[in-house]
Enzyme design. Structure first.
Site, PDB file in Angstrom:
ATOM      1  N   ALA A  59       2.772  44.106 -18.248  1.00 18.33           N
ATOM      2  CA  ALA A  59       3.378  45.134 -17.164  1.00 18.33           C
ATOM      3  C   ALA A  59       3.159  45.640 -15.858  1.00 18.33           C
ATOM      4  CB  ALA A  59       4.763  44.243 -18.100  1.00 18.33           C
ATOM      5  N   SER A  60       3.284  44.982 -15.681  1.00 16.20           N
ATOM      6  CA  SER A  60       3.751  46.414 -14.470  1.00 16.20           C
ATOM      7  C   SER A  60       2.589  46.693 -13.870  1.00 16.20           C
ATOM      8  CB  SER A  60       4.885  47.346 -14.059  1.00 16.20           C
ATOM      9  OG  SER A  60       5.015  47.529 -12.878  1.00 16.20           O
TER      10      SER A  60
END
Length: 128
Positions: A59-60
Site C-alpha cells: 500500500a501507499s
C-alpha cells in the site's frame, strides 16, 4: 532508502544478475523515500527486468514502488492500497472569524497554499 538504493545499483551493475525480484510487504511510509526508491527502480528497469512480488500488504509507498517495476505479481489476498492521491482539508475560516483569530499566509509557488486551513481549495487546486 539509501541502503535499498545502493543494493539496486549494485544489482544493476552486476553482470551475473539477469533480473531482480522485488518482494513488497509494506503499508507505505515516507513519501520522499518512496519516490527516491521508485526512481531507482525505474533506472534499473532500463538495464534489466524488475518484477514486483506483492506479499501481504503493498500500500501507499509500497504500491508506488511496485508501479515502477517491469511486471507485478501478487498473492490472491494481497492488500493493495492507494498512493495517497486523495486528500481533503478543513476550512476553518468561519471558526477563525467567530473567535477573532486572524491568519495571514505568505507563500511562493503555484500550490504552496494547498494545505492552508482558512479557505477551500481553488478550482485549480481541486483539479490538481
Amino acid at each position: 532508502a539509501p541502503a535499498f538504493i545502493r543494493t539496486l545499483r549494485r544489482a544493476g551493475k552486476d553482470k551475473s544478475v539477469a533480473a531482480v525480484v522485488l518482494r513488497v510487504d509494506s503499508p507505505g511510509g515516507d513519501a520522499l523515500a518512496s519516490d527516491l526508491m521508485w526512481r531507482e527502480i525505474r533506472e534499473l528497469c532500463k538495464e534489466k527486468p524488475v518484477v514486483a512480488s506483492m506479499s501481504d500488504v503493498a500500500a501507499s509507498g509500497g504500491y508506488y514502488m511496485a508501479m515502477g517495476c517491469s511486471k507485478i505479481v501478487a498473492e490472491p489476498l494481497t492488500l493493495t492500497g492507494s498512493i495517497g492521491v486523495v486528500t481533503g482539508k478543513f476550512n476553518l475560516q468561519k471558526l477563525y472569524d467567530r473567535v477573532g483569530f486572524n491568519k495571514e499566509t505568505l507563500s511562493k509557488g503555484k500550490f504552496a497554499e494547498l494545505s492552508v486551513d482558512n479557505r477551500p481549495f481553488t478550482a485549480e487546486e481541486d483539479a490538481y
